[in-house]
Design a protein around this motif. Structure first.
Motif, PDB file in Angstrom:
ATOM      1  N   ILE A   1      -4.346  63.278  51.722  1.00 59.32           N
ATOM      2  CA  ILE A   1      -4.329  64.060  50.484  1.00 59.32           C
ATOM      3  C   ILE A   1      -4.443  65.532  50.860  1.00 59.32           C
ATOM      4  N   HIS A   2      -3.482  66.331  50.418  1.00 56.48           N
ATOM      5  CA  HIS A   2      -3.498  67.766  50.706  1.00 56.48           C
ATOM      6  C   HIS A   2      -4.343  68.453  49.633  1.00 56.48           C
ATOM      7  N   VAL A   3      -5.468  69.028  50.050  1.00 56.40           N
ATOM      8  CA  VAL A   3      -6.356  69.737  49.126  1.00 56.40           C
ATOM      9  C   VAL A   3      -6.168  71.231  49.324  1.00 56.40           C
ATOM     10  N   ILE A   4      -5.746  71.890  48.285  1.00 56.32           N
ATOM     11  CA  ILE A   4      -5.551  73.339  48.294  1.00 56.32           C
ATOM     12  C   ILE A   4      -6.893  73.986  47.960  1.00 56.32           C
ATOM     13  N   PRO A   5      -7.375  74.901  48.791  1.00 58.65           N
ATOM     14  CA  PRO A   5      -8.642  75.551  48.461  1.00 58.65           C
ATOM     15  C   PRO A   5      -8.479  76.415  47.212  1.00 58.65           C
ATOM     16  N   GLY A   6      -9.470  76.338  46.351  1.00 60.29           N
ATOM     17  CA  GLY A   6      -9.427  77.138  45.131  1.00 60.29           C
ATOM     18  C   GLY A   6     -10.824  77.445  44.642  1.00 60.29           C
ATOM     19  N   VAL A   7     -10.883  78.235  43.591  1.00 64.89           N
ATOM     20  CA  VAL A   7     -12.151  78.561  42.936  1.00 64.89           C
ATOM     21  C   VAL A   7     -11.828  79.086  41.541  1.00 64.89           C
ATOM     22  N   GLU A   8     -12.671  78.756  40.593  1.00 63.04           N
ATOM     23  CA  GLU A   8     -12.541  79.276  39.231  1.00 63.04           C
ATOM     24  C   GLU A   8     -13.582  80.376  39.071  1.00 63.04           C
ATOM     25  N   VAL A   9     -13.113  81.609  39.133  1.00 66.61           N
ATOM     26  CA  VAL A   9     -13.999  82.766  39.150  1.00 66.61           C
ATOM     27  C   VAL A   9     -14.260  83.247  37.721  1.00 66.61           C
ATOM     28  N   THR A  10     -15.532  83.432  37.387  1.00 68.08           N
ATOM     29  CA  THR A  10     -15.907  83.999  36.093  1.00 68.08           C
ATOM     30  C   THR A  10     -15.754  85.507  36.169  1.00 68.08           C
ATOM     31  N   VAL A  11     -14.950  86.058  35.278  1.00 63.04           N
ATOM     32  CA  VAL A  11     -14.719  87.499  35.245  1.00 63.04           C
ATOM     33  C   VAL A  11     -14.930  88.001  33.822  1.00 63.04           C
ATOM     34  N   ARG A  12     -15.107  89.301  33.697  1.00 62.53           N
ATOM     35  CA  ARG A  12     -15.242  89.930  32.376  1.00 62.53           C
ATOM     36  C   ARG A  12     -14.155  90.979  32.242  1.00 62.53           C
ATOM     37  N   HIS A  13     -13.576  91.003  31.062  1.00 63.63           N
ATOM     38  CA  HIS A  13     -12.563  92.006  30.750  1.00 63.63           C
ATOM     39  C   HIS A  13     -12.581  92.230  29.247  1.00 63.63           C
ATOM     40  N   ALA A  14     -12.564  93.492  28.868  1.00 66.41           N
ATOM     41  CA  ALA A  14     -12.530  93.863  27.445  1.00 66.41           C
ATOM     42  C   ALA A  14     -13.654  93.184  26.666  1.00 66.41           C
ATOM     43  N   GLY A  15     -14.836  93.100  27.288  1.00 65.67           N
ATOM     44  CA  GLY A  15     -15.997  92.548  26.608  1.00 65.67           C
ATOM     45  C   GLY A  15     -15.997  91.033  26.471  1.00 65.67           C
ATOM     46  N   ARG A  16     -15.070  90.367  27.122  1.00 66.75           N
ATOM     47  CA  ARG A  16     -15.000  88.905  27.033  1.00 66.75           C
ATOM     48  C   ARG A  16     -15.118  88.291  28.419  1.00 66.75           C
ATOM     49  N   GLN A  17     -15.585  87.056  28.439  1.00 66.89           N
ATOM     50  CA  GLN A  17     -15.652  86.296  29.685  1.00 66.89           C
ATOM     51  C   GLN A  17     -14.383  85.472  29.826  1.00 66.89           C
ATOM     52  N   TRP A  18     -13.839  85.478  31.037  1.00 64.98           N
ATOM     53  CA  TRP A  18     -12.633  84.719  31.342  1.00 64.98           C
ATOM     54  C   TRP A  18     -12.868  83.920  32.609  1.00 64.98           C
ATOM     55  N   HIS A  19     -12.077  82.889  32.803  1.00 70.86           N
ATOM     56  CA  HIS A  19     -12.118  82.121  34.038  1.00 70.86           C
ATOM     57  C   HIS A  19     -10.762  82.272  34.717  1.00 70.86           C
ATOM     58  N   MET A  20     -10.784  82.833  35.918  1.00 71.90           N
ATOM     59  CA  MET A  20      -9.568  83.100  36.666  1.00 71.90           C
ATOM     60  C   MET A  20      -9.483  82.140  37.854  1.00 71.90           C
ATOM     61  N   LEU A  21      -8.385  81.399  37.928  1.00 75.74           N
ATOM     62  CA  LEU A  21      -8.179  80.471  39.038  1.00 75.74           C
ATOM     63  C   LEU A  21      -7.552  81.205  40.217  1.00 75.74           C
ATOM     64  N   VAL A  22      -8.149  81.040  41.381  1.00 78.19           N
ATOM     65  CA  VAL A  22      -7.664  81.653  42.616  1.00 78.19           C
ATOM     66  C   VAL A  22      -7.418  80.526  43.611  1.00 78.19           C
ATOM     67  N   TYR A  23      -6.241  80.516  44.206  1.00 78.92           N
ATOM     68  CA  TYR A  23      -5.842  79.453  45.122  1.00 78.92           C
ATOM     69  C   TYR A  23      -5.523  79.996  46.513  1.00 78.92           C
ATOM     70  N   GLY A  24      -5.752  79.161  47.520  1.00 75.51           N
ATOM     71  CA  GLY A  24      -5.235  79.425  48.850  1.00 75.51           C
ATOM     72  C   GLY A  24      -6.160  80.119  49.820  1.00 75.51           C
ATOM     73  N   ILE A  25      -7.390  80.445  49.420  1.00 76.53           N
ATOM     74  CA  ILE A  25      -8.303  81.117  50.354  1.00 76.53           C
ATOM     75  C   ILE A  25      -9.448  80.165  50.680  1.00 76.53           C
ATOM     76  N   ARG A  26      -9.512  79.758  51.928  1.00 76.76           N
ATOM     77  CA  ARG A  26     -10.604  78.885  52.377  1.00 76.76           C
ATOM     78  C   ARG A  26     -11.876  79.701  52.547  1.00 76.76           C
ATOM     79  N   PRO A  27     -13.033  79.126  52.209  1.00 69.98           N
ATOM     80  CA  PRO A  27     -14.280  79.866  52.385  1.00 69.98           C
ATOM     81  C   PRO A  27     -14.651  80.081  53.845  1.00 69.98           C
ATOM     82  N   ASP A  28     -14.044  79.337  54.753  1.00 72.01           N
ATOM     83  CA  ASP A  28     -14.310  79.499  56.172  1.00 72.01           C
ATOM     84  C   ASP A  28     -13.193  80.277  56.875  1.00 72.01           C
ATOM     85  N   ALA A  29     -12.361  80.932  56.077  1.00 78.72           N
ATOM     86  CA  ALA A  29     -11.239  81.691  56.647  1.00 78.72           C
ATOM     87  C   ALA A  29     -11.764  82.840  57.491  1.00 78.72           C
TER      88      ALA A  29
END
Length: 159
Positions: free
Chosen positions: A69-97
């Motif tokens: 099974i090919h697992v793509i490294p990802g993370v759902e980052v909590t960000v704020r913009h224009a006074g609102r909270q958003w969840h931004m998906l980021v793919y392809g960066i391993r934490p041990d890179a």
């Protein structure tokens, strides 16, 4: 295995899931359970995108590799913009890179975890100082789960 090292071919009907969570955020699976589930569903490509942490990414990638099974490294980052909270998906960066181009993002993730934990600790201290203990939070703290203010609020409601 990376896409640059191996050609990965999928049929148009192959199942793919690019937004999965483990117990490290708001999921319930361990990395082993997640890979077992993906294998049982014949999903060959997936991405682990826990909220604001990549603590289980490397283990999940390795377990997936052993099961085909090919697992793509990802993370759902909590960000704020224009006074609102958003969840931004980021793919392809391993934490041990160890690649220089990954350093800025990995630093951002370390800062994110520190900041979210500080907000959660502050909320926990203020709630407990008001005379409302949070015993159910003790079951989360120290388990490897990325706990933050949503867990504190959940514990407050539960307790």
């Amino acid at each position: 295995m990376s896409l640059s090292e191996t050609t990965l071919r999928l049929a148009a009907t192959d199942a793919v899931d690019l937004h999965l969570h483990t117990f490290a955020s708001d999921g319930t699976w361990t990395p082993a359970e997640l890979i077992d589930k993906l294998d049982s569903l014949d999903i060959r490509v997936a991405s682990l995108c826990d909220h604001d942490t990549q603590v289980n990414v490397v283990e999940t990638i390795e377990r997936g590799r052993r099961r085909g099974i090919h697992v793509i490294p990802g993370v759902e980052v909590t960000v704020r913009h224009a006074g609102r909270q958003w969840h931004m998906l980021v793919y392809g960066i391993r934490p041990d890179a160890e690649r220089p181009e990954a350093a800025a993002f990995l630093g951002l993730m370390a800062d994110q975890e520190t900041n979210l934990r500080a907000i959660a600790d502050d909320a926990r201290r203020r709630i407990e100082a008001s005379g409302r203990p949070l015993p159910s939070l003790a079951g989360i703290v120290g388990t490897g789960k990325m706990w933050a203010y949503p867990e504190v609020l959940t514990a407050m409601v539960k307790d």
